[in-house]
Design a protein around this motif. Structure first.
Motif, PDB file in Angstrom:
ATOM      1  N   GLY A   1      10.689 -50.367  17.902  1.00 38.68           N
ATOM      2  CA  GLY A   1      10.188 -50.232  19.151  1.00 38.68           C
ATOM      3  C   GLY A   1       9.191 -49.073  19.660  1.00 38.68           C
ATOM      4  N   THR A   2       9.777 -48.059  18.855  1.00 39.16           N
ATOM      5  CA  THR A   2       8.737 -46.899  19.431  1.00 39.16           C
ATOM      6  C   THR A   2       7.480 -47.082  18.959  1.00 39.16           C
TER       7      THR A   2
ATOM      8  N   HIS B   1       5.909 -50.180  18.625  1.00 38.13           N
ATOM      9  CA  HIS B   1       5.271 -51.137  19.652  1.00 38.13           C
ATOM     10  C   HIS B   1       4.924 -50.475  20.871  1.00 38.13           C
ATOM     11  N   GLU B   2       5.853 -49.443  21.450  1.00 35.59           N
ATOM     12  CA  GLU B   2       5.414 -48.995  22.794  1.00 35.59           C
ATOM     13  C   GLU B   2       4.072 -47.989  22.561  1.00 35.59           C
ATOM     14  N   ALA B   3       4.102 -47.590  21.476  1.00 42.06           N
ATOM     15  CA  ALA B   3       2.899 -46.701  21.197  1.00 42.06           C
ATOM     16  C   ALA B   3       1.790 -47.249  21.493  1.00 42.06           C
ATOM     17  N   LYS B   4       1.900 -48.504  20.391  1.00 40.70           N
ATOM     18  CA  LYS B   4       0.692 -49.411  20.575  1.00 40.70           C
ATOM     19  C   LYS B   4       0.332 -49.887  21.729  1.00 40.70           C
ATOM     20  N   GLN B   5       1.170 -50.299  22.573  1.00 45.52           N
ATOM     21  CA  GLN B   5       1.059 -50.696  24.290  1.00 45.52           C
ATOM     22  C   GLN B   5       0.462 -49.714  24.912  1.00 45.52           C
ATOM     23  N   ASN B   6       0.840 -48.444  24.645  1.00 43.70           N
ATOM     24  CA  ASN B   6       0.520 -47.351  25.290  1.00 43.70           C
ATOM     25  C   ASN B   6      -1.097 -47.083  25.261  1.00 43.70           C
TER      26      ASN B   6
END
Length: 282
Positions: A41-42, A44-49
């Motif tokens: 999850g972390t 994925h969130e970093a990639k989205q950001n």
């Protein structure tokens, strides 16, 4: 995710009913799985950001190229639109993604308007207007009247004058009517839920705070444009009255001279009447 966690917790509890060793083994497995899920999850969130940052940078570059200095800005809750204001030049920019959102697609469209092109601002809850500010001057009213012909007019007319009384809502958005026949209505969402939330929910409360803040900003610009219109109209009226008085004085002087010619017998009464009518009709 929730169902999986429930199953794993159940297995841990079940393991302890068998024996302590089995329970501990299941517990270790549960901790490892949670760790893996958090890590995924972390990442994925970093990639989205990271993707979102690329789009933000492109928007900022576009603003700089157009000499638009965004003093305040906000992105919609679904990352499909963005609103920015340049308080020095009194301009508003609306940015819309060309794709699903700014994260998955960094192509966008920017519409920038002068504060004089802002005609109305609505806060909408589930599509119904709860707060509204609009141009009241003759110029602003004429612009709104021109834009409200047809479908757009029917839409805005349907929104105006209604009050939202429900205690639960799905959406909160700001709708702005601008002097643009190609795209007269611009919108930005602050709350967009599949299921209704109560008005004491922090999501709704924050959405309303943001929508109200931007509505007030735009309302200030609308009022400033209104005030300038009133000053301009007053000056125009003074100039017209002054011009009319001046014309009256000129006509009176010409008729007086014409009458002197008639008295001296230089022109006939018929000629005097004809010339007098010409002067008055000018």
């Amino acid at each position: 995710m929730g169902c999986l966690a429930f199953i794993l917790i159940f297995l841990v509890l079940y393991g302890f009913t068998i024996n302590v060793g089995t329970g501990i083994a299941f517990l270790i497995l549960l901790i490892l799985l949670f760790g893996i899920m958090i890590s995924i999850g972390t990442k994925h969130e970093a990639k989205q950001n990271e993707k979102f940052s690329v789009t933000k940078a492109k928007i900022e570059d576009e603003f700089k190229a157009n000499e638009f200095n965004a003093s305040q800005s906000i992105y919609s809750c679904d990352h499909t639109s963005m609103l920015a204001i340049d308080e020095n030049s009194k301009r508003i920019s609306f940015v819309r993604t060309k794709g699903v959102n700014f994260i998955d697609n960094n192509d966008f469209v920017i519409d920038t308007y002068s504060y004089k092109d802002l005609l109305e601002s609505h806060i909408l809850e589930d599509g119904v207007s709860t707060t509204k500010t609009s141009r009241t001057s003759q110029i602003g009213g004429a612009l709104i009247g021109g834009l409200l012909v047809g479908g757009v007019g029917a839409l805005i007319g349907g929104l105006s004058g209604k009050k939202k009384t429900a205690e639960e809502v799905k959406s909160v958005k700001l709708q702005i009517v601008v002097n643009d026949t190609k795209k007269p209505v611009q919108e930005i969402s602050f709350l967009k839920q599949k299921v209704e939330v109560k008005k004491d929910n922090p999501l709704y409360e924050q959405a309303l705070v943001d929508a109200t803040h931007w509505h007030k900003l735009i309302s200030v610009l609308i009022k400033q444009a209104d005030q300038e219109d009133k000053v301009m109209n007053a000056q125009t009226n003074i100039e017209l009255e002054s011009g009319q008085k001046q014309n009256t004085y000129i006509h009176a002087d010409e008729i007086r001279k014409l009458h002197d010619l008639f008295k001296e017998g230089i022109i006939t009464e018929e000629e005097f009447d004809i010339q007098k009518k010409k002067i008055i009709s000018e």
